[in-house]
Design an enzyme around this catalytic site. Structure first.
Site, short mmCIF file in Angstrom:
data_model
loop_
_atom_site.label_atom_id
_atom_site.label_comp_id
_atom_site.label_asym_id
_atom_site.label_seq_id
_atom_site.Cartn_x
_atom_site.Cartn_y
_atom_site.Cartn_z
N GLY A 187 0.82 -1.21 0.00
CA GLY A 187 0.00 0.00 0.00
C GLY A 187 0.86 1.27 0.00
N LEU A 213 -3.67 -7.31 -1.93
CA LEU A 213 -3.79 -6.47 -3.13
C LEU A 213 -5.20 -5.92 -3.33
CD1 LEU A 213 -1.51 -8.53 -5.58
CD2 LEU A 213 -0.86 -6.62 -4.11
N SER A 247 -4.49 6.57 13.73
CA SER A 247 -4.81 7.78 12.97
C SER A 247 -5.20 8.90 13.92
CB SER A 247 -5.99 7.47 12.04
OG SER A 247 -6.50 8.66 11.47
N TYR A 282 -14.82 4.18 10.71
CA TYR A 282 -13.39 3.96 10.45
C TYR A 282 -12.56 4.35 11.67
CZ TYR A 282 -8.66 5.20 9.07
OH TYR A 282 -7.30 5.33 9.04
N LYS A 300 -10.10 2.22 14.71
CA LYS A 300 -8.74 2.53 15.21
C LYS A 300 -8.74 2.61 16.73
CE LYS A 300 -6.65 2.83 11.19
NZ LYS A 300 -5.76 1.72 10.76
N PHE A 345 -1.16 12.05 11.18
CA PHE A 345 -2.02 13.17 10.83
C PHE A 345 -2.39 13.04 9.35
CE2 PHE A 345 -3.08 15.73 14.50
CZ PHE A 345 -2.59 14.86 15.45
N ASN A 405 -10.42 10.60 -1.99
CA ASN A 405 -11.09 11.23 -0.84
C ASN A 405 -10.27 12.39 -0.32
OD1 ASN A 405 -13.24 9.23 -0.48
ND2 ASN A 405 -11.55 7.85 0.00
N LEU A 439 -7.29 15.50 -0.10
CA LEU A 439 -7.05 16.74 -0.84
C LEU A 439 -5.89 16.63 -1.84
CD1 LEU A 439 -7.58 19.76 -1.28
CD2 LEU A 439 -6.09 20.23 0.68
N ARG A 484 -5.13 21.56 8.38
CA ARG A 484 -4.67 20.20 8.68
C ARG A 484 -3.15 20.18 8.76
NH1 ARG A 484 -9.20 20.08 9.42
NH2 ARG A 484 -10.84 18.71 8.62
N ASP A 497 -16.17 17.33 8.84
CA ASP A 497 -14.88 18.05 8.88
C ASP A 497 -14.80 18.95 10.11
OD1 ASP A 497 -13.69 17.01 6.63
OD2 ASP A 497 -14.13 18.71 5.33
P1 NAD Z 1 -3.45 1.65 1.51
O1 NAD Z 1 -4.86 1.26 1.21
O2 NAD Z 1 -2.64 2.20 0.42
O3 NAD Z 1 -2.69 0.40 2.16
C1 NAD Z 1 -3.34 -0.59 2.90
C2 NAD Z 1 -2.99 -1.93 2.28
O4 NAD Z 1 -3.64 -2.97 3.02
C3 NAD Z 1 -3.43 -2.07 0.83
O5 NAD Z 1 -2.33 -2.43 0.03
C4 NAD Z 1 -4.47 -3.18 0.86
O6 NAD Z 1 -4.45 -3.97 -0.31
C5 NAD Z 1 -4.06 -3.95 2.09
N1 NAD Z 1 -5.13 -4.74 2.72
C6 NAD Z 1 -6.38 -4.33 3.02
N2 NAD Z 1 -7.05 -5.34 3.61
C7 NAD Z 1 -6.20 -6.38 3.68
C8 NAD Z 1 -6.31 -7.70 4.19
N3 NAD Z 1 -7.44 -8.15 4.74
N4 NAD Z 1 -5.24 -8.53 4.10
C9 NAD Z 1 -4.09 -8.10 3.53
N5 NAD Z 1 -3.93 -6.85 3.04
C10 NAD Z 1 -4.97 -6.01 3.12
O7 NAD Z 1 -3.52 2.66 2.75
P2 NAD Z 1 -2.36 3.53 3.40
O8 NAD Z 1 -2.67 4.95 3.13
O9 NAD Z 1 -1.04 3.00 3.06
O10 NAD Z 1 -2.68 3.28 4.93
C11 NAD Z 1 -2.00 2.31 5.70
C12 NAD Z 1 -2.57 2.32 7.11
O11 NAD Z 1 -2.42 3.61 7.66
C13 NAD Z 1 -4.06 1.97 7.19
O12 NAD Z 1 -4.25 1.16 8.31
C14 NAD Z 1 -4.72 3.32 7.39
O13 NAD Z 1 -5.92 3.23 8.11
C15 NAD Z 1 -3.65 4.06 8.19
N6 NAD Z 1 -3.74 5.53 8.03
C16 NAD Z 1 -3.71 6.06 6.78
C17 NAD Z 1 -3.83 7.44 6.62
C18 NAD Z 1 -3.84 8.06 5.25
O14 NAD Z 1 -4.36 9.17 5.11
N7 NAD Z 1 -3.30 7.42 4.22
C19 NAD Z 1 -3.94 8.25 7.75
C20 NAD Z 1 -3.95 7.67 9.01
C21 NAD Z 1 -3.86 6.29 9.15
C1 WQD Z 2 -8.32 17.80 4.05
C2 WQD Z 2 -9.10 19.08 3.86
C3 WQD Z 2 -11.37 18.70 3.21
C4 WQD Z 2 -10.81 17.15 -0.78
C5 WQD Z 2 -8.68 12.17 6.22
C6 WQD Z 2 -9.33 11.19 7.14
C7 WQD Z 2 -8.42 10.89 8.31
C8 WQD Z 2 -7.03 10.47 7.83
C9 WQD Z 2 -6.47 11.42 6.83
C10 WQD Z 2 -6.94 8.09 7.76
C11 WQD Z 2 -10.51 19.01 4.42
C12 WQD Z 2 -10.63 19.46 2.13
C13 WQD Z 2 -10.56 17.66 0.47
C14 WQD Z 2 -11.40 17.99 -1.76
C15 WQD Z 2 -11.42 19.78 -0.15
N1 WQD Z 2 -7.09 9.19 7.18
N2 WQD Z 2 -10.88 18.95 0.79
N3 WQD Z 2 -11.67 19.29 -1.41
O1 WQD Z 2 -10.37 14.78 6.19
O2 WQD Z 2 -8.33 15.80 7.30
O3 WQD Z 2 -8.44 13.38 6.92
O4 WQD Z 2 -7.41 11.64 5.78
O5 WQD Z 2 -6.81 7.84 8.93
O6 WQD Z 2 -9.04 9.89 9.06
O7 WQD Z 2 -10.56 11.74 7.61
O8 WQD Z 2 -8.10 14.88 4.99
O9 WQD Z 2 -7.36 15.17 2.68
O10 WQD Z 2 -9.73 14.38 3.09
O11 WQD Z 2 -9.13 16.71 3.64
O12 WQD Z 2 -11.70 20.95 0.10
O13 WQD Z 2 -11.67 17.59 -2.90
O14 WQD Z 2 -9.27 19.29 2.44
O15 WQD Z 2 -12.71 19.10 3.32
O16 WQD Z 2 -10.85 20.27 4.91
P1 WQD Z 2 -8.92 14.79 6.39
P2 WQD Z 2 -8.58 15.21 3.53
#
Ligand code: NAD
Ligand code: WQD
Length: 337
Positions: free
Chosen positions: A10, A33, A124, A149, A153, A178, A198, A200, A231, A295
């Site tokens: 990922g 995957l 998160s 979601y 966590k 963050f 989803n 920004l 953010r 938000d």
């Molecule tokens: P991502 O979706 O790119 O990576 C997650 C990976 O997990 C993917 O490759 C997916 O195929 C794999 N996966 C899902 N379910 C699975 C299963 N049952 N078995 C094996 N593999 C599985 O997401 P990411 O952005 O790399 O996020 C990684 C972690 O960080 C997640 O737990 C997410 O909740 C957390 N996180 C992400 C963000 C963010 O904004 N990207 C922010 C805070 C926390």
């Molecule tokens: C940032 C700002 C939007 C898209 C999310 C999850 C959080 C964490 C990180 C996993 C906000 C604005 C966005 C667009 C916009 N993920 N925006 N137009 O919401 O802070 O966090 O990702 O753990 O749990 O909620 O990040 O990038 O979605 O948004 O104006 O097309 O950008 O409204 O103010 P967020 P984001």
């Protein structure tokens, strides 16, 4: 030392795999995957010079995961696997509770049965929900998430606390990210969201590359200086280094530790757009739309605990994030092959 990464192909897992290998660790990737592509592994090899082992399996499958543990004998685990889309979790909460909890519980069982006791968990900042104070530190109430979601966590964090209480041999680092963004500076790895992004920054890069018509700013009537939400955007490379620091912390027998990983600086949506336009030297079509449900106006972290205890600090800026995200998108307009 050998580190097993669930969700290793990922977005954050792949960048972390490279940092671990460049720091001398052996890496084993496990992923089904569901939200990533196998070609990521070729890119990891290209950038790091080494090819990690890879097993395509569901982390909730005890037999399959146990077999990998017996074969690879990892020293520690980083648990990235899971689902992460807030809106999808509201529409299909059972999917989120089932997948995020089952994968985590099963992983812990397999670790315990194989005497592997070091775990870094991808939590998160969403666990803090509506912030009780700004900046957010690790002592803030971390049970306020406003969507399924985020609640998965909170629940997994609690399961890991209970596990550490029951089995003191376990060392667990809960990392509350963050807003991860950006891409590898080589432009060979980056974020490759399925469907409409989803978040920004990937939305911005898709507008810039012509895949989307315009950015809709979700509300400009928030109680912030320019009216848009603030953010704490953290470069995925800084985040990857944070995981290496957390693995080193586990090696010191730390018990259960919790760190916010962010920069400590907040940027508004309008500031991010301006930084992106500067970094890419292009003007982006944008309009102001309504607020997005759920938000909060402002969140950013107090990064000092991670600085002190992990000897880690985010170094890259919002300009670095925008430049690297754009270079990745520009070089790979449709993501990974
Ligand atoms: P991502 O979706 O790119 O990576 C997650 C990976 O997990 C993917 O490759 C997916 O195929 C794999 N996966 C899902 N379910 C699975 C299963 N049952 N078995 C094996 N593999 C599985 O997401 P990411 O952005 O790399 O996020 C990684 C972690 O960080 C997640 O737990 C997410 O909740 C957390 N996180 C992400 C963000 C963010 O904004 N990207 C922010 C805070 C926390
Ligand atoms: C940032 C700002 C939007 C898209 C999310 C999850 C959080 C964490 C990180 C996993 C906000 C604005 C966005 C667009 C916009 N993920 N925006 N137009 O919401 O802070 O966090 O990702 O753990 O749990 O909620 O990040 O990038 O979605 O948004 O104006 O097309 O950008 O409204 O103010 P967020 P984001």
């Amino acid at each position: 030392m050998k580190i097993l990464l669930t969700g290793g192909t990922g977005y954050i897992g792949s960048h972390t795999a490279i940092e671990l290998m460049l720091s001398g660790y052996e890496v084993v990737l496990v992923d089904n995957l569901r939200n990533s592509k196998a070609s990521v592994i070729d890119r990891i090899q290209e950038v790091s010079g080494k090819r990690p082992s890879f097993y395509e399996l569901d982390v909730a499958d005890y037999t399959a995961l146990n077999t990998v543990f017996k074969q690879e004998r990892p020293d520690a685990v980083i648990h990235f696997a899971g689902l992460k889309a807030v809106g999808e979790s509201v529409a299909d909460p059972l999917l989120y509770y089932q997948l995020n909890l089952n994968t985590s519980i099963n992983l812990c069982r397999v670790m315990n049965d194989n005497n592997v006791t070091g775990l870094v968990f991808s939590s998160s900042a969403t666990v803090y929900g509506e912030p009780e104070r700004i900046p957010l530190d690790e002592d803030c109430d971390a049970t306020r998430a406003a969507n399924p979601y985020g609640r998965t966590k909170i629940m997994v964090e609690q399961i890991l606390r209970d596990l550490c209480n029951a089995k003191p041999a376990f060392n667990v680092a809960l990392l509350r990210y963050f807003n991860p963004a950006g891409a590898h500076p080589s432009a060979r790895l980056g974020e490759d969201p399925t469907g409409v992004p989803n978040n920004l920054v990937p939305f911005l890069t898709q507008v810039a590359v012509g895949m989307r018509n315009e950015l809709v700013v979700n509300g400009d009537d928030y109680p912030t200086e320019d009216g848009t939400c603030i953010r704490d955007y953290i470069h995925v490379q800084d985040l990857a280094r944070g995981h290496v620091a957390a693995i080193r912390k586990l090696e010191k027998n730390c018990g259960l530790v919790t760190y916010n990983l962010g920069t400590g600086k907040g940027h508004s949506v309008k500031e991010v757009v301006a930084a992106f336009e500067r970094a890419t030297n292009q003007h982006l079509p944008k309009t102001i739309g309504p607020r997005r449900e759920g938000d909060v106006p402002t969140t950013y972290t107090d990064p000092s605990l991670a600085e002190r205890e992990l000897e880690w600090k985010a170094e890259l800026t919002i300009e670095d994030i925008c430049r690297d995200a754009w270079q990745w998108q520009d070089a790979n307009p449709t993501g990974y092959p």
